[in-house]
Design a protein around this motif. Structure first.
Motif, PDB file in Angstrom:
ATOM      1  N   ARG A  86      60.639  69.377  -6.069  1.00  0.00           N
ATOM      2  CA  ARG A  86      59.306  69.036  -5.569  1.00  0.00           C
ATOM      3  C   ARG A  86      58.720  70.268  -4.894  1.00  0.00           C
ATOM      4  NH1 ARG A  86      58.841  64.439  -1.719  1.00  0.00           N
ATOM      5  NH2 ARG A  86      56.658  64.897  -2.055  1.00  0.00           N
ATOM      6  N   GLY A  87      57.733  70.886  -5.545  1.00  0.00           N
ATOM      7  CA  GLY A  87      57.022  71.993  -4.932  1.00  0.00           C
ATOM      8  C   GLY A  87      57.577  73.378  -5.215  1.00  0.00           C
ATOM      9  N   LEU A  88      58.666  73.502  -5.966  1.00  0.00           N
ATOM     10  CA  LEU A  88      59.258  74.810  -6.239  1.00  0.00           C
ATOM     11  C   LEU A  88      58.853  75.273  -7.643  1.00  0.00           C
ATOM     12  CD1 LEU A  88      61.114  77.051  -5.153  1.00  0.00           C
ATOM     13  CD2 LEU A  88      63.034  75.828  -6.212  1.00  0.00           C
ATOM     14  N   SER A 139      54.827  67.709   1.928  1.00  0.00           N
ATOM     15  CA  SER A 139      54.162  66.862   2.926  1.00  0.00           C
ATOM     16  C   SER A 139      53.226  67.637   3.853  1.00  0.00           C
ATOM     17  CB  SER A 139      55.223  66.144   3.759  1.00  0.00           C
ATOM     18  OG  SER A 139      56.043  67.099   4.412  1.00  0.00           O
ATOM     19  N   ALA A 140      52.962  68.907   3.552  1.00  0.00           N
ATOM     20  CA  ALA A 140      52.092  69.717   4.412  1.00  0.00           C
ATOM     21  C   ALA A 140      51.279  70.686   3.556  1.00  0.00           C
ATOM     22  CB  ALA A 140      52.940  70.496   5.423  1.00  0.00           C
ATOM     23  N   PRO A 141      50.139  71.139   4.054  1.00  0.00           N
ATOM     24  CA  PRO A 141      49.322  72.084   3.277  1.00  0.00           C
ATOM     25  C   PRO A 141      49.802  73.531   3.431  1.00  0.00           C
ATOM     26  CG  PRO A 141      48.186  71.553   5.297  1.00  0.00           C
ATOM     27  CD  PRO A 141      49.454  70.724   5.279  1.00  0.00           C
ATOM     28  N   LEU A 142      51.102  73.743   3.250  1.00  0.00           N
ATOM     29  CA  LEU A 142      51.691  75.071   3.432  1.00  0.00           C
ATOM     30  C   LEU A 142      52.491  75.464   2.197  1.00  0.00           C
ATOM     31  CD1 LEU A 142      53.023  74.622   7.076  1.00  0.00           C
ATOM     32  CD2 LEU A 142      50.908  75.752   6.364  1.00  0.00           C
ATOM     33  N   ALA A 143      52.445  76.765   1.877  1.00  0.00           N
ATOM     34  CA  ALA A 143      53.221  77.300   0.768  1.00  0.00           C
ATOM     35  C   ALA A 143      53.751  78.671   1.175  1.00  0.00           C
ATOM     36  CB  ALA A 143      52.360  77.418  -0.490  1.00  0.00           C
ATOM     37  N   MET A 144      54.832  79.080   0.533  1.00  0.00           N
ATOM     38  CA  MET A 144      55.400  80.402   0.798  1.00  0.00           C
ATOM     39  C   MET A 144      55.975  80.955  -0.500  1.00  0.00           C
ATOM     40  SD  MET A 144      58.607  79.040   3.032  1.00  0.00           S
ATOM     41  CE  MET A 144      57.617  77.771   3.767  1.00  0.00           C
ATOM     42  N   SER A 166      57.929  91.254  -1.756  1.00  0.00           N
ATOM     43  CA  SER A 166      56.756  90.664  -1.123  1.00  0.00           C
ATOM     44  C   SER A 166      57.099  89.272  -0.606  1.00  0.00           C
ATOM     45  CB  SER A 166      55.620  90.584  -2.161  1.00  0.00           C
ATOM     46  OG  SER A 166      54.554  89.833  -1.690  1.00  0.00           O
ATOM     47  N   LEU A 167      56.613  88.984   0.590  1.00  0.00           N
ATOM     48  CA  LEU A 167      56.714  87.652   1.191  1.00  0.00           C
ATOM     49  C   LEU A 167      55.295  87.162   1.445  1.00  0.00           C
ATOM     50  CD1 LEU A 167      59.239  88.554   4.016  1.00  0.00           C
ATOM     51  CD2 LEU A 167      59.776  87.178   2.025  1.00  0.00           C
ATOM     52  N   GLY A 168      55.082  85.877   1.337  1.00  0.00           N
ATOM     53  CA  GLY A 168      53.758  85.344   1.619  1.00  0.00           C
ATOM     54  C   GLY A 168      53.843  83.980   2.258  1.00  0.00           C
ATOM     55  N   PHE A 169      52.954  83.750   3.204  1.00  0.00           N
ATOM     56  CA  PHE A 169      52.846  82.464   3.884  1.00  0.00           C
ATOM     57  C   PHE A 169      51.399  82.035   3.762  1.00  0.00           C
ATOM     58  CE2 PHE A 169      56.159  85.021   5.790  1.00  0.00           C
ATOM     59  CZ  PHE A 169      57.240  84.170   5.682  1.00  0.00           C
ATOM     60  N   LYS A 170      51.155  80.859   3.131  1.00  0.00           N
ATOM     61  CA  LYS A 170      49.806  80.458   2.790  1.00  0.00           C
ATOM     62  C   LYS A 170      49.466  79.078   3.318  1.00  0.00           C
ATOM     63  CE  LYS A 170      50.714  81.892  -1.791  1.00  0.00           C
ATOM     64  NZ  LYS A 170      51.906  82.547  -1.570  1.00  0.00           N
ATOM     65  N   PHE A 171      48.164  78.900   3.626  1.00  0.00           N
ATOM     66  CA  PHE A 171      47.606  77.602   3.966  1.00  0.00           C
ATOM     67  C   PHE A 171      46.857  77.108   2.732  1.00  0.00           C
ATOM     68  CE2 PHE A 171      44.179  74.874   5.493  1.00  0.00           C
ATOM     69  CZ  PHE A 171      44.915  73.942   6.211  1.00  0.00           C
ATOM     70  N   VAL A 172      47.212  75.943   2.236  1.00  0.00           N
ATOM     71  CA  VAL A 172      46.628  75.400   1.017  1.00  0.00           C
ATOM     72  C   VAL A 172      45.278  74.760   1.339  1.00  0.00           C
ATOM     73  CG1 VAL A 172      46.948  73.733  -0.846  1.00  0.00           C
ATOM     74  CG2 VAL A 172      48.907  75.037   0.005  1.00  0.00           C
TER      75      VAL A 172
END
Length: 174
Positions: A86-88, A139-144, A166-172
């Motif tokens: 789920r989500g990967l 369950s949250a509007p977050l992705a990495m 590269s690393l990334g932290f995102k707000f969906v």
């Protein structure tokens, strides 16, 4: 620098406006966040945006900053969900990067007439392939994301730097 940024921003805006189709292979359409580029050489960080155009296609744009360097880049990526999760998802992509390096007055040199000259600025053009994983928290509007993103410099003496990530932290957003 404004002359360089304008074409990238214009192209990205046009593509974004033209294609508003939902994406079947990634768990969101658009996300904003922080990108961090690490490895051999300077650590870079800055804002990034990722937009999924539909199917497996996505675009990513970023402006990264480090000590006396600014990097502007865009990437195309092919994205595929990993079944049974789920989500990967995994992705592979490539894109151009333009780097502006300001050597500053502390990195000057002696010219042929033995006069001290302040440092200069240089522009570097590179191609950066990417291979990585992205996770959207269901369950949250977050992705990495985490990826291997080598740096292939095409100007000022071409060289290939394989030790970049590269690393990334995102707000969906959607």
């Amino acid at each position: 620098m404004k002359k360089v940024l304008l074409p990238f921003l214009t192209l990205f805006t046009l593509v974004f406006a033209i294609n508003q189709q939902a994406n079947a292979q990634t768990p969101y359409r658009t996300a904003l966040g922080l990108g961090i580029d690490v490895g051999d050489g300077p650590t870079l960080y800055g804002p990034q945006i990722k937009h999924n155009f539909g199917g497996n296609d996505a675009g990513n744009a970023q402006v990264l900053f480090g000590d006396n360097i600014t990097v502007v880049g865009v990437d195309y990526s092919y994205n595929q969900r990993i079944s049974g999760t789920r989500g990967l998802s995994w992705y592979v992509g490539v894109g151009p990067q333009v780097s502006f390096v300001d050597y500053g007055k502390w990195h000057g040199y002696w010219d042929d007439d033995y006069h001290w000259k302040d440092g200069d600025t240089e522009t570097f053009f590179a191609i950066r392939p990417a291979l990585g994983l992205e996770f959207r928290i269901p369950s949250a509007p977050l992705a990495m994301h985490f990826d291997w993103k080598p740096w292939w410099n095409l100007s000022h003496g071409s060289n290939f730097e394989p030790s970049r990530f590269s690393l990334g932290f995102k707000f969906v957003l959607k």
